[in-house]
Design a protein around this motif. Structure first.
Motif, PDB file in Angstrom:
ATOM      1  N   GLU A   1       0.919 -48.052 -62.810  1.00 62.21           N
ATOM      2  CA  GLU A   1      -0.163 -48.860 -62.082  1.00 62.21           C
ATOM      3  C   GLU A   1      -0.435 -50.353 -62.480  1.00 62.21           C
ATOM      4  O   GLU A   1      -0.021 -50.537 -63.756  1.00 62.21           O
ATOM      5  CB  GLU A   1      -1.509 -48.268 -62.109  1.00 62.21           C
ATOM      6  CG  GLU A   1      -1.516 -46.625 -61.484  1.00 62.21           C
ATOM      7  CD  GLU A   1      -2.720 -46.113 -61.319  1.00 62.21           C
ATOM      8  OE1 GLU A   1      -3.051 -45.074 -60.905  1.00 62.21           O
ATOM      9  OE2 GLU A   1      -3.924 -46.691 -61.930  1.00 62.21           O
ATOM     10  N   ARG A   2      -0.756 -51.194 -61.682  1.00 62.01           N
ATOM     11  CA  ARG A   2      -1.286 -52.535 -61.896  1.00 62.01           C
ATOM     12  C   ARG A   2      -2.247 -52.548 -62.787  1.00 62.01           C
ATOM     13  O   ARG A   2      -3.297 -51.973 -62.752  1.00 62.01           O
ATOM     14  CB  ARG A   2      -1.449 -53.403 -60.777  1.00 62.01           C
ATOM     15  CG  ARG A   2      -1.633 -54.754 -60.656  1.00 62.01           C
ATOM     16  CD  ARG A   2      -1.726 -55.690 -59.579  1.00 62.01           C
ATOM     17  NE  ARG A   2      -0.518 -55.322 -58.599  1.00 62.01           N
ATOM     18  CZ  ARG A   2      -0.326 -56.084 -57.471  1.00 62.01           C
ATOM     19  NH1 ARG A   2      -1.153 -56.608 -56.967  1.00 62.01           N
ATOM     20  NH2 ARG A   2       0.743 -55.913 -56.975  1.00 62.01           N
ATOM     21  N   GLU A   3      -2.220 -53.343 -63.744  1.00 57.02           N
ATOM     22  CA  GLU A   3      -3.365 -53.366 -64.951  1.00 57.02           C
ATOM     23  C   GLU A   3      -3.696 -54.819 -65.200  1.00 57.02           C
ATOM     24  O   GLU A   3      -2.907 -55.682 -64.916  1.00 57.02           O
ATOM     25  CB  GLU A   3      -2.726 -52.720 -66.239  1.00 57.02           C
ATOM     26  CG  GLU A   3      -1.611 -53.585 -66.984  1.00 57.02           C
ATOM     27  CD  GLU A   3      -1.455 -53.132 -68.421  1.00 57.02           C
ATOM     28  OE1 GLU A   3      -2.191 -52.639 -68.991  1.00 57.02           O
ATOM     29  OE2 GLU A   3      -0.225 -53.358 -68.826  1.00 57.02           O
ATOM     30  N   GLY A   4      -4.895 -54.883 -65.531  1.00 62.67           N
ATOM     31  CA  GLY A   4      -5.549 -55.891 -65.680  1.00 62.67           C
ATOM     32  C   GLY A   4      -5.133 -56.667 -67.273  1.00 62.67           C
ATOM     33  O   GLY A   4      -5.233 -55.864 -68.118  1.00 62.67           O
ATOM     34  N   VAL A   5      -4.646 -57.820 -67.260  1.00 64.10           N
ATOM     35  CA  VAL A   5      -4.163 -58.323 -68.595  1.00 64.10           C
ATOM     36  C   VAL A   5      -5.214 -59.368 -69.075  1.00 64.10           C
ATOM     37  O   VAL A   5      -5.732 -59.315 -70.155  1.00 64.10           O
ATOM     38  CB  VAL A   5      -2.736 -59.155 -68.348  1.00 64.10           C
ATOM     39  CG1 VAL A   5      -2.820 -59.887 -69.559  1.00 64.10           C
ATOM     40  CG2 VAL A   5      -1.788 -58.222 -67.894  1.00 64.10           C
TER      41      VAL A   5
ATOM     42  N   THR B   1       6.931 -56.429 -70.551  1.00 57.36           N
ATOM     43  CA  THR B   1       7.967 -56.537 -69.508  1.00 57.36           C
ATOM     44  C   THR B   1       7.135 -56.097 -68.327  1.00 57.36           C
ATOM     45  O   THR B   1       6.717 -54.744 -68.164  1.00 57.36           O
ATOM     46  CB  THR B   1       9.194 -55.885 -69.629  1.00 57.36           C
ATOM     47  OG1 THR B   1       9.809 -56.477 -70.761  1.00 57.36           O
ATOM     48  CG2 THR B   1      10.034 -55.900 -68.371  1.00 57.36           C
ATOM     49  N   ALA B   2       7.020 -56.867 -67.177  1.00 54.09           N
ATOM     50  CA  ALA B   2       6.241 -56.421 -66.028  1.00 54.09           C
ATOM     51  C   ALA B   2       6.509 -57.606 -64.783  1.00 54.09           C
ATOM     52  O   ALA B   2       6.884 -58.705 -65.298  1.00 54.09           O
ATOM     53  CB  ALA B   2       4.913 -55.941 -65.983  1.00 54.09           C
ATOM     54  N   VAL B   3       5.993 -57.226 -63.918  1.00 55.72           N
ATOM     55  CA  VAL B   3       5.752 -58.388 -62.941  1.00 55.72           C
ATOM     56  C   VAL B   3       4.358 -58.874 -63.147  1.00 55.72           C
ATOM     57  O   VAL B   3       3.540 -57.921 -62.961  1.00 55.72           O
ATOM     58  CB  VAL B   3       5.932 -57.896 -61.404  1.00 55.72           C
ATOM     59  CG1 VAL B   3       5.627 -59.280 -60.451  1.00 55.72           C
ATOM     60  CG2 VAL B   3       7.540 -57.272 -61.153  1.00 55.72           C
ATOM     61  N   TYR B   4       4.131 -59.957 -63.103  1.00 55.46           N
ATOM     62  CA  TYR B   4       2.728 -60.459 -63.377  1.00 55.46           C
ATOM     63  C   TYR B   4       2.258 -61.225 -62.064  1.00 55.46           C
ATOM     64  O   TYR B   4       2.941 -62.022 -61.340  1.00 55.46           O
ATOM     65  CB  TYR B   4       2.825 -61.718 -64.679  1.00 55.46           C
ATOM     66  CG  TYR B   4       3.013 -60.969 -65.844  1.00 55.46           C
ATOM     67  CD1 TYR B   4       4.105 -60.224 -66.264  1.00 55.46           C
ATOM     68  CD2 TYR B   4       1.927 -60.876 -66.692  1.00 55.46           C
ATOM     69  CE1 TYR B   4       4.091 -59.801 -67.673  1.00 55.46           C
ATOM     70  CE2 TYR B   4       2.044 -60.364 -67.944  1.00 55.46           C
ATOM     71  CZ  TYR B   4       3.182 -59.757 -68.469  1.00 55.46           C
ATOM     72  OH  TYR B   4       3.097 -58.969 -69.632  1.00 55.46           O
ATOM     73  N   TYR B   5       1.121 -61.095 -61.554  1.00 50.73           N
ATOM     74  CA  TYR B   5       0.200 -61.575 -60.626  1.00 50.73           C
ATOM     75  C   TYR B   5      -0.956 -62.334 -61.262  1.00 50.73           C
ATOM     76  O   TYR B   5      -1.823 -61.998 -62.057  1.00 50.73           O
ATOM     77  CB  TYR B   5       0.077 -60.439 -59.767  1.00 50.73           C
ATOM     78  CG  TYR B   5       1.105 -59.794 -59.252  1.00 50.73           C
ATOM     79  CD1 TYR B   5       1.434 -58.499 -59.988  1.00 50.73           C
ATOM     80  CD2 TYR B   5       1.707 -59.736 -57.909  1.00 50.73           C
ATOM     81  CE1 TYR B   5       2.548 -57.679 -59.402  1.00 50.73           C
ATOM     82  CE2 TYR B   5       2.719 -59.119 -57.613  1.00 50.73           C
ATOM     83  CZ  TYR B   5       3.102 -58.034 -58.218  1.00 50.73           C
ATOM     84  OH  TYR B   5       4.222 -57.342 -57.891  1.00 50.73           O
ATOM     85  N   CYS B   6      -1.101 -63.314 -60.482  1.00 50.23           N
ATOM     86  CA  CYS B   6      -2.320 -64.047 -60.507  1.00 50.23           C
ATOM     87  C   CYS B   6      -3.165 -63.654 -59.188  1.00 50.23           C
ATOM     88  O   CYS B   6      -2.582 -63.454 -58.081  1.00 50.23           O
ATOM     89  CB  CYS B   6      -2.467 -65.397 -60.869  1.00 50.23           C
ATOM     90  SG  CYS B   6      -1.607 -66.689 -59.785  1.00 50.23           S
ATOM     91  N   ALA B   7      -4.693 -63.599 -59.508  1.00 51.05           N
ATOM     92  CA  ALA B   7      -5.410 -63.376 -58.323  1.00 51.05           C
ATOM     93  C   ALA B   7      -6.729 -64.086 -58.328  1.00 51.05           C
ATOM     94  O   ALA B   7      -7.164 -64.359 -59.690  1.00 51.05           O
ATOM     95  CB  ALA B   7      -6.025 -61.749 -58.401  1.00 51.05           C
ATOM     96  N   ALA B   8      -7.430 -64.269 -57.471  1.00 50.52           N
ATOM     97  CA  ALA B   8      -8.595 -65.145 -57.232  1.00 50.52           C
ATOM     98  C   ALA B   8      -9.877 -64.440 -56.488  1.00 50.52           C
ATOM     99  O   ALA B   8      -9.442 -63.898 -55.680  1.00 50.52           O
ATOM    100  CB  ALA B   8      -8.404 -66.495 -56.591  1.00 50.52           C
ATOM    101  N   GLY B   9     -10.992 -64.567 -57.080  1.00 49.03           N
ATOM    102  CA  GLY B   9     -12.234 -63.785 -56.551  1.00 49.03           C
ATOM    103  C   GLY B   9     -13.231 -64.813 -56.541  1.00 49.03           C
ATOM    104  O   GLY B   9     -13.827 -65.319 -57.349  1.00 49.03           O
ATOM    105  N   TYR B  10     -13.492 -65.137 -55.112  1.00 47.55           N
ATOM    106  CA  TYR B  10     -14.489 -66.165 -54.877  1.00 47.55           C
ATOM    107  C   TYR B  10     -15.820 -65.695 -55.247  1.00 47.55           C
ATOM    108  O   TYR B  10     -16.423 -64.858 -54.711  1.00 47.55           O
ATOM    109  CB  TYR B  10     -14.666 -66.725 -53.369  1.00 47.55           C
ATOM    110  CG  TYR B  10     -15.344 -67.721 -53.018  1.00 47.55           C
ATOM    111  CD1 TYR B  10     -16.793 -67.471 -52.427  1.00 47.55           C
ATOM    112  CD2 TYR B  10     -15.008 -69.095 -53.267  1.00 47.55           C
ATOM    113  CE1 TYR B  10     -17.351 -68.390 -52.078  1.00 47.55           C
ATOM    114  CE2 TYR B  10     -15.897 -70.206 -52.925  1.00 47.55           C
ATOM    115  CZ  TYR B  10     -17.198 -69.651 -52.465  1.00 47.55           C
ATOM    116  OH  TYR B  10     -18.102 -70.865 -52.190  1.00 47.55           O
ATOM    117  N   GLY B  11     -16.524 -66.473 -56.135  1.00 41.91           N
ATOM    118  CA  GLY B  11     -17.891 -66.142 -56.120  1.00 41.91           C
ATOM    119  C   GLY B  11     -17.941 -64.751 -57.223  1.00 41.91           C
ATOM    120  O   GLY B  11     -19.071 -64.287 -57.558  1.00 41.91           O
TER     121      GLY B  11
END
Length: 125
Positions: free
Chosen positions: A43-47, A90-100
């Motif tokens: 699963e996708r995990e927060g880093v 090792t993984a695919v790394y993603y960035c994400a944005a949350g407004y406010g």
């Protein structure tokens, strides 16, 4: 705002790498930014995450002391400095944005509204 993560690649155990998350179409000033990763079959995990209010930073236990998140609002970019890399990073790394988005720690991906395409990080043993 649109996000683009880059900086991934192939490194060896113990190496360092810096990922960048560049934003376009708007400012990141009011966005909390999170880095996530997803390894095959997992699963996708927060880093890591950084708040928009006071630049508080948060880390998963697995990366604490090795990874550092930072933001440069002038460049509209958030960075993830990764040191002492391990094969399990090792993984695919993603960035994400949350407004406010108000952060008190790492939060679920569902709280982030904007996502960039991932960048592959491979750490060889």
């Amino acid at each position: 705002v649109q996000l683009q993560a880059f900086g991934g690649g192939l490194v060896q155990t113990g190496d360092s790498m810096r990922l960048s998350c560049a934003a376009s179409g708007g400012t990141l000033d009011y966005y909390a930014i999170g880095w996530f990763r997803q390894a095959p079959g997992k699963e996708r995990e927060g880093v890591s995450a950084i708040s928009s209010t006071d630049d508080s930073t948060y880390y998963a236990e697995s990366v604490k002391g090795r990874f550092t998140i930072s933001r440069d609002n002038a460049k509209n970019t958030v960075y993830l400095q990764m040191n002492s890399l391990k094969p399990e990073d090792t993984a695919v790394y993603y960035c994400a944005a949350g407004y406010g988005l108000i952060l008190y720690g790492l939060v679920s991906p569902q709280f982030y509204g904007q996502w960039g395409k991932g960048t592959q990080v491979t750490v060889s043993s």
